[in-house]
Scaffold this motif. Structure first.
Motif, PDB file in Angstrom:
ATOM      1  N   GLU A 196       0.842  -1.212   0.000  1.00 20.05           N
ATOM      2  CA  GLU A 196       0.000   0.000   0.000  1.00 20.05           C
ATOM      3  C   GLU A 196       0.875   1.259   0.000  1.00 20.05           C
ATOM      4  OE1 GLU A 196      -2.501  -0.644   3.377  1.00 20.05           O
ATOM      5  OE2 GLU A 196      -3.652  -2.212   2.372  1.00 20.05           O
ATOM      6  N   ARG A 202       1.077   3.968  -2.961  1.00 23.11           N
ATOM      7  CA  ARG A 202       0.777   5.381  -2.681  1.00 23.11           C
ATOM      8  C   ARG A 202       1.925   6.259  -3.184  1.00 23.11           C
ATOM      9  NH1 ARG A 202       0.291   4.995   2.441  1.00 23.11           N
ATOM     10  NH2 ARG A 202      -1.896   4.428   2.537  1.00 23.11           N
ATOM     11  N   VAL A 235      -4.126   3.875  -3.543  1.00 29.45           N
ATOM     12  CA  VAL A 235      -3.916   2.595  -2.865  1.00 29.45           C
ATOM     13  C   VAL A 235      -4.949   1.584  -3.377  1.00 29.45           C
ATOM     14  CG1 VAL A 235      -3.882   1.407  -0.651  1.00 29.45           C
ATOM     15  CG2 VAL A 235      -3.021   3.736  -0.820  1.00 29.45           C
ATOM     16  N   THR A 248      -6.530  -4.312  -1.012  1.00 27.52           N
ATOM     17  CA  THR A 248      -5.669  -5.433  -0.615  1.00 27.52           C
ATOM     18  C   THR A 248      -6.460  -6.381   0.293  1.00 27.52           C
ATOM     19  OG1 THR A 248      -4.872  -4.247   1.327  1.00 27.52           O
ATOM     20  CG2 THR A 248      -3.535  -4.073  -0.662  1.00 27.52           C
TER      21      THR A 248
END
Ligand code: F6P
Length: 468
Positions: free
Chosen positions: A219, A223, A229, A232
């Motif tokens: 993530e 980013r 993001v 997940t």
């Protein structure tokens, strides 16, 4: 919580190493055998149960011969093998996947020397892109409408974007078996490569990891590179307890256990079972044992370190050198402490699954001390196979730490003295404490099954919001 069963739409699994590998028998005929490695061990039985197509690379000459026969159905799998010309495969597998991405994801890059992003590397990157494109094409050809496609590991990071463009009807997820590089580590890669890599993964509906730490790394990297993001999920793999039990009771495993018993007698056994991989921290494990023997002489001649470590990725110079260092260190320790009738370390480098199971049945202490590891299934296999209420000494840097850490003696894998103390603590634990800890560990491992893990991936591919 155990998730409910997912109804299974058409399932396509995509990974570099497939569930079957081929060899010639005495008559020259091609015969399939179950492929090795953690991915197949954990995913294979569940995929065989629900059915589906597995797309994978033809790795050996025999695999390539088998691939020429088209889709092969054997041992519960429907396998489509992809043939890549051997030199191109080496660039994809050795140079980019293993010598670059694997090292970055494991924080093991020797930055004084590597990577060298030169013309040869760029050529290899083109090879990586080409192999990923060929896999995407194979998925496009194989997958029916709205099929579920689960892509596995760092070899195939670019499929998500390609599939989102060509087949937006598919429900796709990517699962990483390694940790994921944090933004600082990722800065090693040229911007265009880092962007293509993250974009490739972000094209999936969701990206899965064995541990929340690795998901957080992904993530953060997404980013920093993409300024967004992607969804997940965290779903640690697990072992098939019935399968491990069946295998450990096989005649081959029983024969290996009898040989091991004859070699170690009634001494305590510290064990490790690993591929010779740089992340496994085999050298510090032996240094810790050396320190144990130096500082706690009461253990000399009362304990044996049984190490079954078998070669891996020998196409890379780092792996060959590491193996030599491991073998040399074992000689040093055995010379230093050995006595007639007692070798402190029994090292076996044969890749022999029944032999590994015998060690897992017999250990009193299992050392799992990776410097960084996506999960580590040996800790789980050991918990199921062991018959002596053995104690797990576990690195806080293994992905399995989050689930199994409470039932293990924890270590910082870089702390050799701390590891020696942990070995002493585990060897000294009284019978009741060992039994309680081993039972709790087994229970934690058996809470979920490989089928649960597969369902979690399918669910993520279907329910996460599309990232397109
Ligand atoms: O080190 C573990 C691992 O990197 C897994 O992430 C991966 O599935 C596997 O090894 C690949 O191994 P191989 O290079 O032998 O196919």
């Amino acid at each position: 919580m155990v998730p409910s069963r997912m109804p299974q739409p058409e399932l396509i699994i995509v990974s570099n190493r497939g569930p079957l590998s081929f060899a010639h028998d005495d008559s020259g005929a091609l015969v399939p055998t179950r492929g090795g490695g953690g991915l197949v061990t954990s995913l294979g039985p569940a995929v065989a149960e629900v059915g589906g197509t597995w797309i994978a690379s033809a790795i050996t000459d025999a695999d390539r011969e088998a691939a020429a026969q088209g889709v092969v159905e054997a041992q519960g799998f429907r396998l489509r093998s992809l043939v890549v010309e051997p030199d191109a495969y080496r660039l994809f597998y050795d140079v980019v996947a293993n010598a670059t991405l694997w090292f970055l994801h494991h924080n093991l890059m020797d930055l004084a020397r590597r990577p060298r992003i030169d013309r040869r590397w760029r050529e290899a990157w083109e090879g990586y892109r080409a192999v990923n494109a060929a896999f995407a094409e194979a998925v496009v050809e194989e997958a029916g409408d709205s099929a579920t496609v689960l892509v596995h590991d760092y070899h195939l990071s670019l499929l998500g974007a390609a599939l989102a463009e060509k087949r937006p009807d598919l429900a796709t997820a990517h699962f990483h078996h390694t940790p994921f590089v944090e933004p600082t580590g990722l800065r090693v890669l040229p911007d265009d490569v880092a962007t293509e890599l993250l974009d490739g993964l972000a094209g999936h509906r969701a990206c899965g990891f064995h541990s929340a730490r690795w998901a957080a790394g992904f993530e953060a990297s997404a980013r920093s590179v993409l300024d967004r993001v992607p969804p997940t999920f965290v779903a640690p793999a697990t072992v098939d307890a019935d399968e491990v039990t069946r295998a450990k009771e096989s005649p081959d495993a029983a024969q290996r256990l009898a040989a091991l018993d004859a070699a170690v007698g009634d001494r305590m056994v510290i064990a490790r079972v690993d591929r010779i991989e740089l992340s496994k921290n085999i050298l510090r494990g032996f240094h810790a044992y050396d320190e144990l023997l130096a500082t706690r002489p009461e253990w000399r001649e009362r304990v044996v370190f049984v190490a079954r470590v078998y070669p891996s990725r020998e196409g890379l110079a780092e792996y060959l050198a590491y193996r030599q260092e491991v073998e040399a260190l074992v000689d040093v320790i055995n010379d230093r402490w050995g006595r007639p009738g007692w070798a402190p370390i029994l090292l076996d480098t044969a890749d022999d699954f029944p032999g590994s199971l015998a060690v897992l049945r017999r250990y009193d202490v299992l050392l799992v001390n990776p410097v960084r590891d996506g999960l580590n299934l040996v800790a789980s296999e050991g918990a199921v196979a062991n018959e002596r209420d053995g104690v797990l000494v576990l690195s806080s840097e293994a992905g399995s730490w989050a689930e199994l850490g409470p039932f293990a003696v924890g270590i910082n894998p870089f702390d050799v003295s701390g590891t020696a103390e942990a070995l002493d603590e585990a060897l000294s634990m009284d019978r009741a404490a060992r039994a309680g800890q081993a039972a709790a560990l087994r229970q934690a491992v058996c809470r979920r099954t490989p089928r649960d893990w597969l369902d979690e991936q399918v669910r993520a591919a279907h329910t996460a919001p599309p990232a397109r």
